[in-house]
Design an enzyme around this catalytic site. Sequence first.
Site, PDB file in Angstrom:
ATOM      1  N   ASP A  81       0.870  -1.167   0.000  1.00 46.19           N
ATOM      2  CA  ASP A  81       0.000   0.000   0.000  1.00 46.19           C
ATOM      3  C   ASP A  81       0.915   1.227   0.000  1.00 46.19           C
ATOM      4  O   ASP A  81       2.135   1.090   0.150  1.00 46.19           O
ATOM      5  CB  ASP A  81      -0.886  -0.035   1.250  1.00 46.19           C
ATOM      6  CG  ASP A  81      -1.842   1.139   1.327  1.00 46.19           C
ATOM      7  OD1 ASP A  81      -2.253   1.649   0.275  1.00 46.19           O
ATOM      8  OD2 ASP A  81      -2.167   1.557   2.456  1.00 46.19           O
ATOM      9  N   ASP A  83      -0.123   4.921   1.447  1.00 40.13           N
ATOM     10  CA  ASP A  83      -0.290   5.823   2.587  1.00 40.13           C
ATOM     11  C   ASP A  83      -0.025   5.109   3.907  1.00 40.13           C
ATOM     12  O   ASP A  83      -0.618   4.067   4.205  1.00 40.13           O
ATOM     13  CB  ASP A  83      -1.709   6.396   2.599  1.00 40.13           C
ATOM     14  CG  ASP A  83      -1.975   7.269   1.390  1.00 40.13           C
ATOM     15  OD1 ASP A  83      -1.291   8.277   1.233  1.00 40.13           O
ATOM     16  OD2 ASP A  83      -2.869   6.910   0.590  1.00 40.13           O
ATOM     17  N   LYS A 231     -17.359  13.027   8.801  1.00 40.32           N
ATOM     18  CA  LYS A 231     -16.726  12.009   7.961  1.00 40.32           C
ATOM     19  C   LYS A 231     -16.738  12.427   6.493  1.00 40.32           C
ATOM     20  O   LYS A 231     -15.707  12.359   5.797  1.00 40.32           O
ATOM     21  CB  LYS A 231     -17.456  10.676   8.124  1.00 40.32           C
ATOM     22  CG  LYS A 231     -16.903   9.557   7.262  1.00 40.32           C
ATOM     23  CD  LYS A 231     -17.701   8.265   7.446  1.00 40.32           C
ATOM     24  CE  LYS A 231     -17.156   7.156   6.564  1.00 40.32           C
ATOM     25  NZ  LYS A 231     -17.930   5.903   6.715  1.00 40.32           N
ATOM     26  N   HIS A 238     -10.074  15.182   0.662  1.00 36.20           N
ATOM     27  CA  HIS A 238      -8.862  14.456   0.280  1.00 36.20           C
ATOM     28  C   HIS A 238      -8.305  14.899  -1.069  1.00 36.20           C
ATOM     29  O   HIS A 238      -7.083  15.037  -1.201  1.00 36.20           O
ATOM     30  CB  HIS A 238      -9.120  12.947   0.304  1.00 36.20           C
ATOM     31  CG  HIS A 238      -8.890  12.335   1.657  1.00 36.20           C
ATOM     32  ND1 HIS A 238      -8.089  11.243   1.874  1.00 36.20           N
ATOM     33  CD2 HIS A 238      -9.363  12.681   2.878  1.00 36.20           C
ATOM     34  CE1 HIS A 238      -8.073  10.939   3.156  1.00 36.20           C
ATOM     35  NE2 HIS A 238      -8.853  11.797   3.779  1.00 36.20           N
ATOM     36  N   ASP A 368      -1.293  -0.719   6.163  1.00 34.19           N
ATOM     37  CA  ASP A 368      -1.411  -0.187   7.526  1.00 34.19           C
ATOM     38  C   ASP A 368      -2.785  -0.450   8.141  1.00 34.19           C
ATOM     39  O   ASP A 368      -2.976  -0.253   9.336  1.00 34.19           O
ATOM     40  CB  ASP A 368      -1.143   1.322   7.537  1.00 34.19           C
ATOM     41  CG  ASP A 368      -2.265   2.106   6.883  1.00 34.19           C
ATOM     42  OD1 ASP A 368      -2.466   1.942   5.666  1.00 34.19           O
ATOM     43  OD2 ASP A 368      -2.952   2.874   7.585  1.00 34.19           O
TER      44      ASP A 368
END
Length: 518
Positions: A81, A83, A231, A238, A368
């Site tokens: 991944d 990030d 949220k 982003h 992560d």
Amino acid sequence: MSLFKASIIGAKTINLILYTKSEKCGMLIRRGFSTRELLKEAYCRTKLKCRSKKLPRDVNPKGVFACNELDLSEVKVYGFDYDYTLAHYKPTLEHLLYNLGRDILLEKYNYPPEILKLEYRPNFAVRGLHYDIEKGLLLKLDSFLQIQFGAVYRGLTPVSTEEVLKMYKNRIIPIAYVEGDTRTHKASRAKMVHLADLFSVPEMGLLCNVAEYFIKNHIDYHPEILFLDVKNSVQSCHPIMHKIVAQNVEEYIRPNPELRKYFEMLQNSGKKLFLVTNSPFHFVNAGMEMLAGHDWLEFFDVVIVNANKPKFFTEVSRPIRVFDKNANTHIWEKVTSLEKGIIYYEGTVKQLQDLTGWSGHQVLYFGDHPYSDLADVTLEHGWRTGAIINELTHEINTLNTRSFKENANWLQMLTQLIEDHQDYKDPEALKVLGEWMAERDFLRSSYLTSRNDIKAVFNPQFGSVFRTYHNPTYFSRRLFRFADIYTSNITNLLNYSLTHTFYPRRGVMPHEYGSYFV
């Protein structure tokens, strides 16, 4: 003077008291002293024994820790991944996400303009917490779904144990409440949301700040609507965050000069490398150029961006497309092979496996997030998995301090002392046991923020990411279930050969050993 107060006197005074009382043990018994005196004697003997014990060795903050046996010589393909796996972010990113999310609350959802004054509080929350969307509480659960009292917050204000028990009627939360109920004909939705990634930390900070503002200003709000607004605000910002970070990567991404060396080691040993990330190419490219050089694409056999995990791992029909870097969009032609140097867009793990032949235990994938990165690939596809947990560095450095080791040892022995003597029922004995319990509560306190408090040395509000009192957290249970190995940084693997086998420690079951320290 109570035993609790005596326990925090200077070390020399304590030792003198302990040795004096210890020498009198036989005399106390022969002369028929009270139960209280005998219990005090037992306490002193245990304290002496604890002080004589050698402290455990330091744990290596750069170590790789095994939940399941993993032989690297079997691994032919390494997946990553991006990030918080290859790119580790500075605290400036948390502030950026918080500020951008707060601005969207104002502009899109018309929240009160006063929330513009609410500043981000770093280190307020830890990942792995649950948010109760019905009750508006942020709380910490252990692996048995038990609430950690003292780690329950409404806004920025701790909620008392009495109020928590009044609301939940129990310290154990039903699994359907936490994870939803799939046994019914129509599956019911969970009433709690697990915030398991590091991007959720500034989201929790904004959520609690705004809730606190509403509460203090007597503004009625609906906890679930507030959660969804926050949220959606943080997630919708982003793309803005991606552009800002890509233009100034040094301000937001921690340098990692060892990363290129790790890629070179894998490539020179004939390993295949691939990248699957939810982030867009321009954002990933800017970070990877800083971390591994402008030629970073040469290390990877397959690169897939905008993967939309976890759907990438669970869906079977979403087609993979070629991504046109110049046009900044994907091309509609069907992909029949995956080529090095080409950027791919979306798709599914089924297509990745079908087009490459990579499958099963020959693949080791690092991420992560225990769910969106690791759960499905290990449960459904048999990949081996590695979790990159940034918080390990801070947690292990804390574990290695002398004061923590001493407190942890004494907590274990004091708990055993209480267990061994809990059946005394006379008033004098109950008073002493109460003093022991008070000291135990102090050591593992959920309320105090003293540096001697085992919980607060990790985080004053919620404690360790990995532990609640004696039990692993809900987050830990998922991590240990879905990750074969875990470590704080991918480059820690440079300290191990590519034929190294990671062996988990033999799990100690409650019935196996009587040691205080196991």
